[in-house]
Write a protein that holds these residues in place. Structure first.
Motif, PDB file in Angstrom:
ATOM      1  N   THR A 191      57.351  17.592  80.620  1.00  0.00           N
ATOM      2  CA  THR A 191      58.307  18.659  80.898  1.00  0.00           C
ATOM      3  C   THR A 191      57.911  19.331  82.212  1.00  0.00           C
ATOM      4  O   THR A 191      56.783  19.175  82.687  1.00  0.00           O
ATOM      5  CB  THR A 191      58.303  19.706  79.772  1.00  0.00           C
ATOM      6  OG1 THR A 191      57.005  20.306  79.708  1.00  0.00           O
ATOM      7  CG2 THR A 191      58.664  19.090  78.426  1.00  0.00           C
ATOM      8  N   ALA A 192      58.828  20.086  82.769  1.00  0.00           N
ATOM      9  CA  ALA A 192      58.515  20.839  83.989  1.00  0.00           C
ATOM     10  C   ALA A 192      57.383  21.825  83.700  1.00  0.00           C
ATOM     11  O   ALA A 192      56.494  22.033  84.532  1.00  0.00           O
ATOM     12  CB  ALA A 192      59.756  21.566  84.497  1.00  0.00           C
TER      13      ALA A 192
ATOM     14  N   ARG B 211      54.120  19.936  83.790  1.00  0.00           N
ATOM     15  CA  ARG B 211      53.709  19.668  85.172  1.00  0.00           C
ATOM     16  C   ARG B 211      53.145  20.932  85.818  1.00  0.00           C
ATOM     17  O   ARG B 211      52.136  20.890  86.511  1.00  0.00           O
ATOM     18  CB  ARG B 211      54.878  19.149  86.002  1.00  0.00           C
ATOM     19  CG  ARG B 211      54.440  18.763  87.423  1.00  0.00           C
ATOM     20  CD  ARG B 211      55.510  18.841  88.466  1.00  0.00           C
ATOM     21  NE  ARG B 211      56.274  20.058  88.354  1.00  0.00           N
ATOM     22  CZ  ARG B 211      57.588  20.115  88.520  1.00  0.00           C
ATOM     23  NH1 ARG B 211      58.280  19.046  88.797  1.00  0.00           N
ATOM     24  NH2 ARG B 211      58.221  21.266  88.411  1.00  0.00           N
ATOM     25  N   ASP B 212      53.784  22.062  85.557  1.00  0.00           N
ATOM     26  CA  ASP B 212      53.310  23.325  86.123  1.00  0.00           C
ATOM     27  C   ASP B 212      51.910  23.668  85.618  1.00  0.00           C
ATOM     28  O   ASP B 212      51.072  24.177  86.370  1.00  0.00           O
ATOM     29  CB  ASP B 212      54.280  24.460  85.807  1.00  0.00           C
ATOM     30  CG  ASP B 212      55.619  24.298  86.525  1.00  0.00           C
ATOM     31  OD1 ASP B 212      55.720  23.463  87.451  1.00  0.00           O
ATOM     32  OD2 ASP B 212      56.576  25.005  86.140  1.00  0.00           O
TER      33      ASP B 212
ATOM     34  N   ILE C 278      59.700  14.025  85.257  1.00  0.00           N
ATOM     35  CA  ILE C 278      60.097  15.249  84.565  1.00  0.00           C
ATOM     36  C   ILE C 278      61.215  14.937  83.573  1.00  0.00           C
ATOM     37  O   ILE C 278      62.225  14.330  83.917  1.00  0.00           O
ATOM     38  CB  ILE C 278      60.539  16.340  85.566  1.00  0.00           C
ATOM     39  CG1 ILE C 278      59.416  16.612  86.575  1.00  0.00           C
ATOM     40  CG2 ILE C 278      60.934  17.618  84.838  1.00  0.00           C
ATOM     41  CD1 ILE C 278      58.084  16.976  85.961  1.00  0.00           C
TER      42      ILE C 278
END
Length: 160
Positions: free
Chosen positions: A10-11, A14-15, A77
């Motif tokens: 998911t974004a 990744r963050d 993503i």
């Protein structure tokens, strides 16, 4: 040439990896370098446990930095909107119950890099997720267990 491994996530996942990488580079790496310099000042490195400990930690941190860079570079993503709202897919949260009458359980299906079952996130590679993926609310599926047996579950709800 071999194809690079893709890391679905998911974004948010990744963050989190990006934040960990930033911390390793900007905070932990300099701290370890400083500890190595201090330990060197103690003299004989062959019997210097502080030096060896710092070098071991440095090796771990540098390895983790390389791993995180590769994962971020090859991140795919997940877009939970890419499938119908009632279909289980990566990035969605699914509520199911074991049949015949167990309590409902809720998990987000995420990439393996952000899996944390205790936090309600299961890897898309887990047996449970594999069995649930692409199924709809109301579907009953059989989930294989490591013992060779299986359990039957019913999908109650799918959310983005």
């Amino acid at each position: 040439m071999s194809e690079e491994k893709v890391f679905p996530m998911t974004a948010e996942g990744r963050d989190k990896l990006q934040a960990e990488l930033e911390d390793l580079i900007t905070r932990q790496r300099p701290e370890i370098t400083n500890r190595i310099q201090i330990a060197r000042s103690y003299g004989d490195l062959s019997e210097n446990s502080e030096y060896q400990s710092a070098k071991d930690e440095q090796a771990f941190v540098e390895g983790r930095i390389l791993t995180l860079k590769k994962m971020i570079e090859n991140a795919e993503i997940i877009d939970p909107n890419a499938t119908a709202a009632d279909v289980v897919s990566l990035g969605k949260t699914v509520t199911f119950k074991e049949l015949p009458d167990e309590e409902p359980e809720t998990y987000a299906i995420v990439g393996s890099t952000e899996s944390d079952p205790l936090a309600g996130k299961i890897s898309n590679e887990s047996a449970m997720a594999v069995a649930l993926l692409d199924k709809k609310v109301g579907d009953k599926v059989s989930v294989p267990l490591p013992s060779g047996e299986s359990i039957d579950v019913e999908i109650l709800k799918v959310e983005k």
